[in-house]
Write an enzyme that holds these catalytic residues in place. Structure first.
Site, PDB file in Angstrom:
ATOM      1  CE  LYS A   1       9.403 -42.793  10.756  1.00 47.17           C
ATOM      2  NZ  LYS A   1       8.413 -43.709  10.184  1.00 47.17           N
TER       3      LYS A   1
ATOM      4  CE  LYS B   1       2.270 -40.004   6.464  1.00 49.15           C
ATOM      5  NZ  LYS B   1       2.577 -40.894   7.647  1.00 49.15           N
TER       6      LYS B   1
END
Length: 281
Positions: free
Chosen positions: A160, A228
């Site tokens: 990811k 983030k």
């Protein structure tokens, strides 16, 4: 993203117990057939498979290992699937803690945004033991289409992170290209059409390029959240000794926009900084 993922599990015939910090979200899903719970512990007590989808590493660690958390209500042989985007090191820690209690665990972050979640077409990248992956696969297929077991615990989160690098730098490239076209007096819509037919074609050019043309930055994926994720990217790069030069640059662009109060916009809003610097805004 969690709500449409639960809706797809219900449509596939699964019995689903739900808990969320927002009681409104629980109420909506209850009307569609889900069973409400009052804590993460209660979800674990009533479930053979427990899935989390949370904002960041501390959230997942708290929900799994904290007071009234999943571990407190878990039984041996339960399967835990975390579909959040968090640090690989956190996924490995949770995997080890759960494994010590006889609980299988997978890190299974997703890509595809709200649309993918709603349509059940998410790309799901999974880390953990193959036996656990095989057990989880039918459940994951109710939520996604491209489902790949990429390796041991933490491998899904590394994948990811790689995904977020490619997305971030491609959004930057599309923003830069369309700004160059606009500043040069060439219709950026026609430039996008031309590029979609060539080697530069991408899903980002298709979707984010259209958002840029329409100046529509209602979030599919908030800039704050992508920032983030880039922190996870840079942290992982430091841990394994990989200099992520492009990732560092696009992260600084995100920081500049967030400092201007634009963190709640879609990540395609990177173009606003290019337009500002090019005296187009």
């Amino acid at each position: 993203m969690g709500k449409p993922m639960v809706q797809n599990l219900l449509k596939a015939g699964y019995r689903v117990t739900v808990f969320n910090r927002s009681t409104h979200a629980i109420a909506d899903l209850t009307t569609e057939g889900a069973t409400p719970a009052t804590s993460s512990k209660q979800v674990a007590e009533q479930s053979d498979i427990v899935i989390t989808c949370l904002p960041d590493s501390p959230d997942v660690e708290s929900v799994v290992l904290g007071q009234n958390g999943i571990l407190a209500g878990a039984r041996s042989e339960m399967l835990f699937i975390d579909m959040s985007t968090i640090a690989p090191a956190t996924s490995k820690k949770i995997y080890s803690e759960l494994q010590a209690h006889g609980i299988q665990a997978l890190d299974a972050p997703v890509s595809g945004g709200d649309i993918g979640a709603q349509q059940g077409t998410l790309s799901i990248m999974v880390g953990g033991e193959k036996a656990a992956f095989d057990r989880a696969l039918p459940v994951l297929q109710a939520m996604g289409k491209n489902i790949v077991h990429v390796g041991e615990a933490g491998a899904g989160q590394v994948t990811k992170a790689c995904n977020q690098i490619v997305v971030a730098m491609t959004v930057q490239a599309v923003a830069e290209a369309l700004t160059l076209a606009k500043k040069s007096g060439v219709d950026p819509a026609k430039v996008r059409d031309a590029l979609l037919g060539g080697f530069a074609q991408s899903r980002v050019l298709e979707v984010h390029g259209q958002r840029i043309l329409e100046e529509s930055f209602q979030p599919g994926f908030k800039l704050d959240l992508h920032r983030k994720d880039m922190n996870i990217v840079l942290q992982t790069g430091r841990e394994v000794g990989v200099p992520l030069l492009g990732s560092s640059q696009v992260t600084m662009l995100m920081d500049s926009l967030i400092a201007q109060g634009k963190g709640n916009l879609d990540n395609a809003a990177i173009v606003l900084l290019y337009e500002l610097l090019s005296n187009l805004s």
